[in-house]
Design an enzyme around this catalytic site. Structure first.
Site, PDB file in Angstrom:
ATOM      1  N   LYS A 188       0.944  -1.206  -0.081  1.00 48.83           N
ATOM      2  CA  LYS A 188       0.017   0.091  -0.134  1.00 48.83           C
ATOM      3  C   LYS A 188       0.889   1.287  -0.077  1.00 48.83           C
ATOM      4  CE  LYS A 188      -3.777   0.238   2.158  1.00 48.83           C
ATOM      5  NZ  LYS A 188      -4.805   0.125   0.872  1.00 48.83           N
ATOM      6  N   SER A 189       0.383   2.295  -0.805  1.00 45.63           N
ATOM      7  CA  SER A 189       1.251   3.595  -0.777  1.00 45.63           C
ATOM      8  C   SER A 189       1.310   4.272   0.531  1.00 45.63           C
ATOM      9  CB  SER A 189       0.559   4.483  -1.981  1.00 45.63           C
ATOM     10  OG  SER A 189      -0.684   4.846  -1.426  1.00 45.63           O
TER      11      SER A 189
ATOM     12  N   TYR B  81       2.106   2.881   3.421  1.00 49.76           N
ATOM     13  CA  TYR B  81       3.327   2.357   3.935  1.00 49.76           C
ATOM     14  C   TYR B  81       4.501   2.755   3.003  1.00 49.76           C
ATOM     15  CZ  TYR B  81       0.999   0.022   7.898  1.00 49.76           C
ATOM     16  OH  TYR B  81       0.288  -0.458   8.900  1.00 49.76           O
ATOM     17  N   ALA B  82       4.507   2.576   2.016  1.00 52.52           N
ATOM     18  CA  ALA B  82       5.591   2.856   0.877  1.00 52.52           C
ATOM     19  C   ALA B  82       5.898   4.209   1.211  1.00 52.52           C
ATOM     20  CB  ALA B  82       5.209   2.432  -0.614  1.00 52.52           C
ATOM     21  N   ARG B  83       5.231   5.235   1.302  1.00 51.60           N
ATOM     22  CA  ARG B  83       5.652   6.513   1.305  1.00 51.60           C
ATOM     23  C   ARG B  83       6.296   6.982   2.908  1.00 51.60           C
ATOM     24  NH1 ARG B  83       1.078   9.809  -1.912  1.00 51.60           N
ATOM     25  NH2 ARG B  83       0.440   8.103  -3.300  1.00 51.60           N
TER      26      ARG B  83
ATOM     27  N   GLU C   1       6.143 -10.135   3.987  1.00 55.55           N
ATOM     28  CA  GLU C   1       7.224  -9.913   4.341  1.00 55.55           C
ATOM     29  C   GLU C   1       7.320  -8.210   4.521  1.00 55.55           C
ATOM     30  OE1 GLU C   1       7.032 -11.623   1.070  1.00 55.55           O
ATOM     31  OE2 GLU C   1       7.199 -13.576   2.262  1.00 55.55           O
TER      32      GLU C   1
ATOM     33  N   GLN D  76      -2.421  -4.557  -1.413  1.00 49.19           N
ATOM     34  CA  GLN D  76      -3.481  -4.924  -2.266  1.00 49.19           C
ATOM     35  C   GLN D  76      -3.098  -6.063  -3.182  1.00 49.19           C
ATOM     36  OE1 GLN D  76      -4.624  -2.503  -5.637  1.00 49.19           O
ATOM     37  NE2 GLN D  76      -6.499  -2.166  -4.664  1.00 49.19           N
TER      38      GLN D  76
ATOM     39  N   TYR E 291      -0.712 -25.207  -8.227  1.00 46.93           N
ATOM     40  CA  TYR E 291      -0.024 -25.137  -7.023  1.00 46.93           C
ATOM     41  C   TYR E 291      -0.259 -26.461  -6.087  1.00 46.93           C
ATOM     42  CZ  TYR E 291       2.533 -23.476  -2.928  1.00 46.93           C
ATOM     43  OH  TYR E 291       3.515 -23.335  -1.978  1.00 46.93           O
TER      44      TYR E 291
END
Length: 188
Positions: A109-110, A112-114, A135, A154, A168
């Site tokens: 999500k942006s 957190y990334a920001r 992770e 997401q 799988y």
């Protein structure tokens, strides 16, 4: 291969148990958002984390020592403090049952990334079933909060043009049916 919309995600989750629990709407007031979005689903991180520490001088993915990580329960505080330049594992609140003709990709999500918090999750392969191990890396020089039971990433769903020959599940995937945080495994 087509990207699947909210109506398909909702139908697959409510009628076939693809995502459980399933939140039919985007929840975002006073929390990091989670739930159904236009072309994806924002997953939540649980309250259990495994923080990698410096007890051992080496991380070996082929022979992982569980003593390299410390379990932390964030259910009481509602958040986990990820130290500067640190790495942790967590798991989703949601359980996934992937269709045989669908692959899912997860993106951080942006929000957190920001803040310098990077989330990585490998693809959810056709007929994978289980909770998702997440992770989380703090790339900053400062400690960072990760909020338990709120959005973390997401998931987007890609339906193949045809059903794969071997899923799988068919291959006996080593993480099939995983519950909670699952550490690295090598088939022997």
């Amino acid at each position: 291969m087509g990207l699947k919309a909210d109506s398909w995600i909702k139908k697959m989750s409510l009628e076939h148990g693809m995502i459980n629990p399933f939140c039919e709407k985007q929840v975002g007031k006073n929390v990091i958002s989670y739930g159904l979005s236009s072309y994806g689903y924002d997953i939540r991180v649980g309250s259990e984390f495994m923080l990698f520490d410096n007890k051992n001088a080496l991380i070996d993915p082929k022979n992982f020592d569980p003593n390299n990580a410390t379990k932390i329960d964030a259910s009481k505080e509602g958040f986990f403090i990820l130290p500067a330049n640190a790495f942790a594992l967590a798991h989703t609140i949601e359980y996934f049952k992937m269709p045989k003709d669908t692959l899912a990709i997860c993106l951080g999500k942006s929000t957190y990334a920001r803040c310098g918090i990077i989330v990585n999750v490998t693809p959810f392969e056709p007929e994978f079933e289980g909770y998702i191990t997440i992770e989380i890396s703090n790339t900053t020089n400062l400690p960072a909060k990760v909020y338990a039971n709120e959005g973390i990433a997401q998931v987007v769903f890609l339906q193949g043009d045809e059903v794969c020959e071997q899923s799988y599940k068919d291959r006996g995937g080593k993480y099939q049916g995983q519950v909670g945080i699952t550490l690295p495994k090598i088939l022997k």
